[in-house]
Design a protein around this motif. Structure first.
Motif, mmCIF file in Angstrom:
data_model
loop_
_atom_site.group_PDB
_atom_site.id
_atom_site.type_symbol
_atom_site.label_atom_id
_atom_site.label_comp_id
_atom_site.label_asym_id
_atom_site.label_seq_id
_atom_site.Cartn_x
_atom_site.Cartn_y
_atom_site.Cartn_z
ATOM 1 N N SER A 16 -4.927 -6.170 -12.191
ATOM 2 C CA SER A 16 -4.577 -4.728 -12.665
ATOM 3 C C SER A 16 -5.639 -3.584 -12.560
ATOM 4 O O SER A 16 -5.002 -2.369 -12.819
ATOM 5 N N ALA A 17 -6.604 -3.943 -12.075
ATOM 6 C CA ALA A 17 -7.624 -2.666 -12.028
ATOM 7 C C ALA A 17 -7.094 -1.662 -10.815
ATOM 8 O O ALA A 17 -7.186 -0.566 -11.217
ATOM 9 N N GLU A 18 -6.651 -2.197 -9.813
ATOM 10 C CA GLU A 18 -6.145 -1.129 -8.841
ATOM 11 C C GLU A 18 -4.806 -0.281 -9.441
ATOM 12 O O GLU A 18 -4.243 0.665 -8.657
ATOM 13 N N SER A 19 -4.336 -1.043 -10.391
ATOM 14 C CA SER A 19 -3.039 0.023 -11.262
ATOM 15 C C SER A 19 -3.712 0.989 -12.189
ATOM 16 O O SER A 19 -2.834 1.873 -12.555
ATOM 17 N N GLY A 20 -4.885 0.941 -12.282
ATOM 18 C CA GLY A 20 -5.642 1.762 -13.423
ATOM 19 C C GLY A 20 -5.904 1.252 -14.662
ATOM 20 O O GLY A 20 -6.483 2.301 -15.538
ATOM 21 N N ILE A 21 -5.848 -0.130 -14.776
ATOM 22 C CA ILE A 21 -6.022 -0.562 -16.229
ATOM 23 C C ILE A 21 -7.663 -0.974 -16.068
ATOM 24 O O ILE A 21 -7.728 -1.865 -15.231
ATOM 25 N N ALA A 67 1.468 1.501 -13.198
ATOM 26 C CA ALA A 67 2.505 0.754 -12.407
ATOM 27 C C ALA A 67 2.003 -0.477 -11.587
ATOM 28 O O ALA A 67 0.542 -0.351 -11.232
ATOM 29 N N PRO A 68 2.779 -1.267 -11.107
ATOM 30 C CA PRO A 68 2.307 -2.421 -10.553
ATOM 31 C C PRO A 68 1.699 -2.213 -9.306
ATOM 32 O O PRO A 68 1.990 -1.021 -8.658
ATOM 33 N N HIS A 72 0.581 -7.453 -7.430
ATOM 34 C CA HIS A 72 1.590 -7.873 -8.391
ATOM 35 C C HIS A 72 2.883 -8.147 -7.543
ATOM 36 O O HIS A 72 3.573 -9.008 -7.768
ATOM 37 N N ARG A 73 3.239 -7.274 -6.668
ATOM 38 C CA ARG A 73 4.415 -7.542 -6.006
ATOM 39 C C ARG A 73 4.546 -8.826 -4.827
ATOM 40 O O ARG A 73 5.353 -9.414 -4.710
ATOM 41 N N ALA A 74 3.217 -8.920 -4.441
ATOM 42 C CA ALA A 74 3.252 -9.984 -3.433
ATOM 43 C C ALA A 74 3.353 -11.437 -4.173
ATOM 44 O O ALA A 74 4.129 -12.313 -3.714
ATOM 45 N N LEU A 75 2.887 -11.505 -5.471
ATOM 46 C CA LEU A 75 3.069 -12.764 -6.396
ATOM 47 C C LEU A 75 4.491 -12.695 -6.554
ATOM 48 O O LEU A 75 5.099 -13.838 -6.562
ATOM 49 N N ALA A 76 5.153 -11.668 -6.723
ATOM 50 C CA ALA A 76 6.673 -11.897 -7.136
ATOM 51 C C ALA A 76 7.330 -12.428 -5.758
ATOM 52 O O ALA A 76 8.374 -13.124 -5.902
ATOM 53 N N HIS A 97 3.060 -7.921 -14.196
ATOM 54 C CA HIS A 97 3.560 -8.833 -13.343
ATOM 55 C C HIS A 97 5.033 -8.787 -13.459
ATOM 56 O O HIS A 97 5.720 -8.899 -12.402
ATOM 57 N N GLU A 98 5.717 -8.467 -14.604
ATOM 58 C CA GLU A 98 7.099 -8.362 -14.769
ATOM 59 C C GLU A 98 7.680 -7.082 -13.919
ATOM 60 O O GLU A 98 8.677 -7.296 -13.357
ATOM 61 N N ARG A 99 7.019 -6.065 -14.167
ATOM 62 C CA ARG A 99 7.465 -4.856 -13.471
ATOM 63 C C ARG A 99 7.259 -5.055 -11.916
ATOM 64 O O ARG A 99 7.783 -3.984 -11.088
ATOM 65 N N GLY A 100 6.434 -5.712 -11.496
ATOM 66 C CA GLY A 100 6.200 -5.926 -10.202
ATOM 67 C C GLY A 100 7.174 -7.016 -9.306
ATOM 68 O O GLY A 100 7.186 -7.516 -8.272
ATOM 69 N N GLY A 101 8.245 -7.586 -10.348
ATOM 70 C CA GLY A 101 9.261 -8.658 -10.013
ATOM 71 C C GLY A 101 9.059 -9.821 -10.239
ATOM 72 O O GLY A 101 9.905 -10.727 -9.853
#
Ligand code: BV8
Length: 233
Positions: A16-21, A67-68, A72-76, A97-101
């Motif tokens: 989640s680091a690259e999402s800014g968390i 945002a994801p 996150h999107r690749a794992l989805a 993860h959920e918001r990334g699908g």
């Protein structure tokens, strides 16, 4: 390699680091000026409930601003391809993860968007602030607390996780320092049962020696590349 594999994926703050968390143990790893180990304990909750509730209220509120990312999107995408039996376990309490699908996510350390009643044990979806003494919607007691697994508390779904590790063909650890147990020991359980093990992390984790393979770099680059490689196989 068998086409269909059982894959257990463990993620940590690094995804989640690259999402800014912010992560916990990197530069700027303090949360509201606190180390997670100091506020993420039952003792801290008992001694200073206002501080602990405020700590989690701030992190819950901050979710709206992030945002994801591509990881996150690749794992989805991996889950959606339905080519493999994938269990996604996260140490993270965010909902990226959920918001990334992601279709299935197991939050072993709880989640910000949930409240736990200390009296009746009910879990309730929770998006806003949760001051100490907030009443439980299920039992009415003024006993809601953040639905977070504190240090010294048993993580969620350990039986299911350990069963999956025992049958995994592949264990992949993404964005975690390997500093906190039992999550940090999953690689050893998986390897003991014959799984191949892969670490995708910005830098070698504390447990990197346990992995068959380690790739170092940002998750936003490594994870999509790994998923595309897996789905092309
Ligand atoms: C339990 C809550 C037993 C939510 C968290 C001595 C030895 C061994 C163990 C212990 C010990 N003393 C005590 C213990 C047990 C303790 C523990 O492990 N302590 C540690 C500190 C030694 N564990 C527990 O207490 C656990 N419970 O053991 O219960 C029990 C048994 C029976 C009955 C009852 C109880 C509970 C642990 C859960 C604590 N809760 N979080 C929250 O507030 O967030 S822990 C918190 O830190 C996170 O949830 C996460 O799990 C953990 C580790 O953080 P990471 O996710 O790894 O993040 P970190 O910043 O550390 O690392 C980020 C990584 O990402 C870095 O490697 C970085 O390089 C990388 N990265 C950065 N940017 C990127 C990147 N990678 C890729 N791309 C990028 N862009």
């Amino acid at each position: 390699m068998r086409d269909s594999q059982t894959i257990v994926i463990l993620t940590g703050a690094g995804i989640s680091a690259e999402s800014g968390i912010a992560t916990f143990r990197g530069p700027g790893g303090l949360w509201e000026g606190h180390r997670v180990e100091d506020v993420c304990t039952p003792e801290a909750l008992a001694d200073d409930p206002v501080l602990v509730h405020r700590f989690y209220d701030a992190r819950r509120a901050a979710l709206a601003a992030v945002a994801p990312n591509a990881a996150h999107r690749a794992l989805a995408r991996l889950q959606a391809a339905d080519r493999h039996d994938v269990m996604l376990v996260t140490q993270n309490v965010d909902d990226l993860h959920e918001r990334g699908g992601a279709a299935q996510v197991l939050h072993m350390h709880g989640q910000l968007l949930s409240a736990l009643c200390a009296r009746c044990g009910a879990h309730t979806g929770w998006a806003g602030d949760m001051p100490p003494g907030t009443r439980c919607p299920a039992c009415g007691a003024p006993a809601l607390r953040p639905d977070i697994v504190f240090f010294g508390e048993m993580p969620y779904s350990m039986d299911a996780i350990e069963a999956a590790l025992a049958r995994a063909d592949l264990f992949v650890s993404i964005g975690t320092s390997g500093a906190v147990y039992p999550a940090a020991g999953f690689v050893q359980i998986a390897a003991h049962h014959g799984a191949r093990t892969l670490e995708l992390n910005l830098e070698p984790s504390a447990g990197t020696a346990w992995f068959d393979e380690a790739r170092h770099g940002p998750a936003g680059v490594l994870v999509p590349a790994w998923v595309e490689e897996l789905l092309a196989g």
